[in-house]
Design a protein around this motif. Structure first.
Motif, mmCIF file in Angstrom:
data_model
loop_
_atom_site.group_PDB
_atom_site.id
_atom_site.type_symbol
_atom_site.label_atom_id
_atom_site.label_comp_id
_atom_site.label_asym_id
_atom_site.label_seq_id
_atom_site.Cartn_x
_atom_site.Cartn_y
_atom_site.Cartn_z
ATOM 1 N N GLY A 133 -4.791 -5.076 8.570
ATOM 2 C CA GLY A 133 -6.079 -5.753 8.729
ATOM 3 C C GLY A 133 -5.899 -7.257 8.883
ATOM 4 N N GLU A 165 -0.573 4.509 1.373
ATOM 5 C CA GLU A 165 -0.623 4.623 2.831
ATOM 6 C C GLU A 165 0.754 5.001 3.389
ATOM 7 N N SER A 167 -5.597 -8.033 -1.776
ATOM 8 C CA SER A 167 -5.605 -7.088 -0.656
ATOM 9 C C SER A 167 -4.247 -6.429 -0.480
ATOM 10 N N ARG A 168 -4.265 -5.185 0.013
ATOM 11 C CA ARG A 168 -3.038 -4.504 0.428
ATOM 12 C C ARG A 168 -3.095 -4.161 1.912
ATOM 13 N N ASP A 169 -4.042 -4.777 2.610
ATOM 14 C CA ASP A 169 -4.289 -4.394 4.001
ATOM 15 C C ASP A 169 -3.570 -5.346 4.967
ATOM 16 N N ASP A 171 0.857 -1.186 0.000
ATOM 17 C CA ASP A 171 0.000 0.000 0.000
ATOM 18 C C ASP A 171 0.899 1.244 0.000
ATOM 19 N N MET A 200 -1.911 -12.374 3.251
ATOM 20 C CA MET A 200 -3.006 -11.453 2.978
ATOM 21 C C MET A 200 -3.928 -12.079 1.940
#
Lengths: 274, 274
Positions: free
Chosen positions: B116, A230, B111-113, A227, B107
């Motif tokens: 999370g 971010e 997704s890049r979270d 990300d 992940m």
């Protein structure tokens, strides 16, 4: 959205396709005004001519790659490596670069003494920072991914880089390359700890799944799991207002493509994914 | 020098050559009395028969591989993954294993979270630890190398593992695999922080230069850069008195060799390099 004047491209991104002049002109033709350079490419034309090419294209230098490695493996005496690093610092000063990248190197061949290699690098950095201060150039510590600890760099986390900066005072900062540090649970906190004074560079690319090579299989922003937007937010919250530099080592993919396509794609992806 | 009763071998070390029975008998024939097992191999004969084979060879189980992964990617519902993990815990209890390895997974695709995914794993671990306490089995958190953060495990450092143990209390510990954590400047301090109660396993292999694959190119102890003996010293200084377990994933090298030669070499190298 990232404004075009913030975007830089590192010559490694078109390493196999373009030499020094072609990369400066090629990036400039797409409106890029900042470049990360490599000394081996600069040697194609020499410092004076290289500077002319940069100036003629309105191109500012982000970082000079690189001072180091400093590995006691008998191939290069440490004193010669340090002398070479001083030259790299002088080149960076001459070009008005934001920083010179300091590349520790890994462990000497046959060694298992990681702590020893780290200790030696602290001594080297301490020796170089005096010279850097005298020239006004900032040394850029770039933590490299832990998978490169054995053979490329024994400096592997933002925490270590901040600790070393704490120890050495002014004249030394940190280049955050998202590819190397995105996985670190402490990343946001250590970027904040570094702050505006210490943050001297920000490199973007992407981590691919699967990754087929430890060094030369980076992805274009948006093609992987990082990300970058971010992390840029964390950098800016810490006061960083410098370049966002695309640096992609990609033996099988981007180094095989038309370099102008690489540049256009990099700029587009910066706008969308960074 | 490492005494033979401390040495364990993980079935992954002869993954391609030996099934469940062959590996138990093969390791035992060389005097090894501890084994790390994999549920897919155990399924070849089933739990009851597997237990008989282990008992007949005087073989104790170090760790059961594994509970997880727990990835919200739509392929396996999280509840099914948690149910599967409870079954793995029950198997570990039945076999009297030191621990069951908990494998977070990476992940979800697309997704890049990362934060999370890490948060979800904390919830899963909290849900599992109650079940583990009821059975007397310890959950073994094994930090995996940061190069595996995207697709294998979002738990990547000893610091994170210790923090999670702090949060969850009893019933959960840490398996230190030298291959995954040798690069970490905080390793010694985090091993000391974990202490005897929390340290439930110690895996050895070696980091090769060059490393040609992110998962399946581990080396035999002595063939790479890891100072396994030093790390064992840190483990023991922290109070660890458990097994030293050889776990080598080596598609191109050790998985191609005569498995008895692999076992003999592993035992020899434990004595010399661990």
């Amino acid at each position: 959205m990232l404004t075009p004047d913030r975007i830089a491209i590192n010559q490694a991104t078109t390493k196999t396709q373009w030499g020094f002049r072609d990369s400066v002109e090629g990036y400039a033709s797409r409106g890029v005004r900042r470049i990360g350079i490599w000394l081996d490419k600069l040697q194609e034309c020499g410092l004076a001519e290289g500077k002319k090419i940069l100036d003629a294209n309105g191109m500012a230098v982000t970082g000079v790659n690189r001072a180091g490695p400093f590995v006691l493996d008998g191939s290069v005496p440490l004193s010669a490596a340090v002398d070479g690093a001083r030259t790299a610092i002088d080149v960076a000063a001459e070009l008005g670069a934001d920083c010179v990248l300091v590349f520790p190197g890994g462990m000497p061949q046959g060694s298992r003494d990681l702590a020893g290699a780290r200790g030696r690098f602290v001594s080297v950095a301490a020796a170089l920072v005096d010279h850097a201060r005298g020239t006004g150039v900032t040394l850029g510590l770039e933590p490299l991914h832990p998978m490169l600890a054995a053979d490329r760099s024994v400096l592997n986390t933002m925490t270590e880089a901040n600790d070393l900066c704490d120890a050495l005072g002014s004249g030394i900062g940190i280049v955050v390359d998202a590819y190397h540090v995105w996985w670190d649970v402490r990343l946001k906190a250590e970027i904040a700890r570094a702050g505006a004074e210490r943050l001297v560079g920000f490199h973007v690319s992407d981590w691919l799944v699967p990754t087929r090579d430890l060094v030369f299989d980076r992805g274009m922003m948006g093609d992987g799991v990082i990300d970058n937007a971010e992390i840029r937010g964390w950098m800016e919250a810490a006061g960083y207002a410098g370049a966002v530099e695309v640096e992609i080592f990609s033996e099988r993919d981007w180094w095989q493509k038309d370099p102008d396509e690489v540049v256009r794609t990099a700029i587009d992806r910066c706008r969308t994914f960074v």
